[in-house]
Design a protein around this motif. Structure first.
Motif, PDB file in Angstrom:
ATOM      1  N   LYS A 122       0.829  -1.207   0.000  1.00  0.00           N
ATOM      2  CA  LYS A 122       0.000   0.000   0.000  1.00  0.00           C
ATOM      3  C   LYS A 122       0.863   1.256   0.000  1.00  0.00           C
ATOM      4  CE  LYS A 122      -3.172   2.472   3.011  1.00  0.00           C
ATOM      5  NZ  LYS A 122      -3.758   2.491   4.357  1.00  0.00           N
ATOM      6  N   ASN A 123       1.939   1.240   0.796  1.00  0.00           N
ATOM      7  CA  ASN A 123       2.832   2.397   0.916  1.00  0.00           C
ATOM      8  C   ASN A 123       4.018   2.337  -0.051  1.00  0.00           C
ATOM      9  OD1 ASN A 123       1.324   3.677   3.008  1.00  0.00           O
ATOM     10  ND2 ASN A 123       2.161   2.177   4.438  1.00  0.00           N
ATOM     11  N   LYS A 124       4.055   1.335  -0.927  1.00  0.00           N
ATOM     12  CA  LYS A 124       5.123   1.166  -1.929  1.00  0.00           C
ATOM     13  C   LYS A 124       6.508   1.180  -1.292  1.00  0.00           C
ATOM     14  CE  LYS A 124       2.265   3.131  -5.529  1.00  0.00           C
ATOM     15  NZ  LYS A 124       2.042   4.249  -6.437  1.00  0.00           N
ATOM     16  N   LEU A 125       6.692   0.301  -0.299  1.00  0.00           N
ATOM     17  CA  LEU A 125       7.963   0.233   0.434  1.00  0.00           C
ATOM     18  C   LEU A 125       8.906  -0.839  -0.110  1.00  0.00           C
ATOM     19  CD1 LEU A 125       6.561   0.655   4.045  1.00  0.00           C
ATOM     20  CD2 LEU A 125       7.594   2.399   2.583  1.00  0.00           C
ATOM     21  N   GLN A 126       8.479  -1.603  -1.092  1.00  0.00           N
ATOM     22  CA  GLN A 126       9.356  -2.621  -1.674  1.00  0.00           C
ATOM     23  C   GLN A 126      10.351  -1.936  -2.592  1.00  0.00           C
ATOM     24  OE1 GLN A 126       6.987  -5.723  -3.366  1.00  0.00           O
ATOM     25  NE2 GLN A 126       8.636  -7.217  -3.295  1.00  0.00           N
ATOM     26  N   ASP A 127      11.611  -2.338  -2.498  1.00  0.00           N
ATOM     27  CA  ASP A 127      12.672  -1.716  -3.294  1.00  0.00           C
ATOM     28  C   ASP A 127      12.438  -1.998  -4.782  1.00  0.00           C
ATOM     29  OD1 ASP A 127      15.069  -0.238  -3.528  1.00  0.00           O
ATOM     30  OD2 ASP A 127      16.213  -2.091  -3.743  1.00  0.00           O
ATOM     31  N   ILE A 134      12.981  -4.590   1.578  1.00  0.00           N
ATOM     32  CA  ILE A 134      11.897  -3.701   1.991  1.00  0.00           C
ATOM     33  C   ILE A 134      12.513  -2.460   2.612  1.00  0.00           C
ATOM     34  CG2 ILE A 134       9.963  -3.463   3.588  1.00  0.00           C
ATOM     35  CD1 ILE A 134      10.370  -6.832   2.865  1.00  0.00           C
ATOM     36  N   ASN A 135      12.134  -1.290   2.087  1.00  0.00           N
ATOM     37  CA  ASN A 135      12.581  -0.012   2.636  1.00  0.00           C
ATOM     38  C   ASN A 135      11.610   0.377   3.744  1.00  0.00           C
ATOM     39  OD1 ASN A 135      14.610   0.119   0.633  1.00  0.00           O
ATOM     40  ND2 ASN A 135      13.144   0.981  -0.801  1.00  0.00           N
ATOM     41  N   ALA A 136      12.112   0.590   4.940  1.00  0.00           N
ATOM     42  CA  ALA A 136      11.248   0.853   6.090  1.00  0.00           C
ATOM     43  C   ALA A 136      10.877   2.334   6.178  1.00  0.00           C
ATOM     44  CB  ALA A 136      11.950   0.414   7.368  1.00  0.00           C
ATOM     45  N   LEU A 140       7.591   1.035  10.320  1.00  0.00           N
ATOM     46  CA  LEU A 140       8.304  -0.237  10.135  1.00  0.00           C
ATOM     47  C   LEU A 140       9.722  -0.184  10.691  1.00  0.00           C
ATOM     48  CD1 LEU A 140       7.255  -1.582   6.628  1.00  0.00           C
ATOM     49  CD2 LEU A 140       6.683  -2.492   8.858  1.00  0.00           C
ATOM     50  N   LYS A 141      10.339   0.995  10.708  1.00  0.00           N
ATOM     51  CA  LYS A 141      11.693   1.117  11.246  1.00  0.00           C
ATOM     52  C   LYS A 141      11.698   0.722  12.719  1.00  0.00           C
ATOM     53  CE  LYS A 141      14.288   4.411   9.563  1.00  0.00           C
ATOM     54  NZ  LYS A 141      14.968   5.694   9.324  1.00  0.00           N
ATOM     55  N   ALA A 142      10.626   1.060  13.440  1.00  0.00           N
ATOM     56  CA  ALA A 142      10.522   0.680  14.850  1.00  0.00           C
ATOM     57  C   ALA A 142      10.370  -0.834  14.987  1.00  0.00           C
ATOM     58  CB  ALA A 142       9.341   1.399  15.498  1.00  0.00           C
ATOM     59  N   LYS A 147      16.463  -0.484  11.531  1.00  0.00           N
ATOM     60  CA  LYS A 147      17.093  -0.694  10.220  1.00  0.00           C
ATOM     61  C   LYS A 147      16.273  -0.013   9.134  1.00  0.00           C
ATOM     62  CE  LYS A 147      19.209  -5.145  11.260  1.00  0.00           C
ATOM     63  NZ  LYS A 147      19.321  -6.543  10.844  1.00  0.00           N
ATOM     64  N   LYS A 148      16.977   0.624   8.179  1.00  0.00           N
ATOM     65  CA  LYS A 148      16.301   1.298   7.074  1.00  0.00           C
ATOM     66  C   LYS A 148      15.826   0.317   6.005  1.00  0.00           C
ATOM     67  CE  LYS A 148      18.467   5.837   7.120  1.00  0.00           C
ATOM     68  NZ  LYS A 148      19.250   6.811   6.346  1.00  0.00           N
ATOM     69  N   GLN A 149      16.578  -0.755   5.808  1.00  0.00           N
ATOM     70  CA  GLN A 149      16.248  -1.726   4.766  1.00  0.00           C
ATOM     71  C   GLN A 149      16.530  -3.131   5.286  1.00  0.00           C
ATOM     72  OE1 GLN A 149      18.603  -1.700   1.106  1.00  0.00           O
ATOM     73  NE2 GLN A 149      16.688  -1.708  -0.065  1.00  0.00           N
TER      74      GLN A 149
END
Length: 164
Positions: A122-127, A134-136, A140-142, A147-149
């Motif tokens: 939904k948020n287009k977080l896949q690289d 997955i780009n956080a 998601l970072k929490a 980690k950012k990715q």
């Protein structure tokens, strides 16, 4: 005595000659027999091949029947309903950080993973370059421990630590 020695020598000389002469006709007789024998063997070989092929065919037929039986057994297995694994279906309570992403309600592990993937898509977080990464974002970072990715395999490991 000299004549006796000479006559003995002559007879000895004649005997090998006689043996050679006797051997030559036998060799001549054997040679045509050898030529004829391969012709007979050649005629016998196809018969032998046919006879050899029949036992091979008989051996192959039981192998086909044996191979057909396990296939029939495998076909029978899907007819029975698979029982779900209770460990996967047990509702787990997400931590507050994971609850911010998927909700606070207890869900089975399979549903938790589905909801996280829905959030990612939904948020287009896949690289874009490497779809396994997955780009956080901030939420998601929490969950990912800052980690950012992360890879999708590492993601499931990090999510499982947030389930109780």
């Amino acid at each position: 005595m000299a004549t006796a020695k000479k006559s003995a020598a002559k007879t000895a000389a004649k005997k090998p000659a006689a043996k050679k002469a006797a051997a030559k006709p036998a060799a001549k007789k054997a040679a045509p027999a050898k030529k004829a024998a391969p012709a007979k063997k050649a005629a016998a070989k196809p018969v032998a091949k046919k006879a050899a092929a029949k036992p091979a065919a008989k051996k192959a037929a039981p192998a086909k029947k044996a191979a057909a039986k396990p296939v029939a057994k495998k076909a029978a297995k899907p007819k029975t309903a698979r029982a779900p694994n209770a460990a996967f279906m047990k509702p787990m309570t997400p931590s507050p950080t994971l609850g911010a992403v998927i909700g606070a309600n207890p869900l089975p592990r399979t549903e938790v993973t589905k909801k996280v993937w829905d959030y990612i898509k939904k948020n287009k977080l896949q690289d874009d370059a490497n779809k396994r990464m997955i780009n956080a974002d901030d939420k998601l970072k929490a969950v990912f421990g800052g980690k950012k990715q992360v890879s999708m395999f590492e993601m499931t490991k990090l999510i499982s630590s947030h389930l109780q």
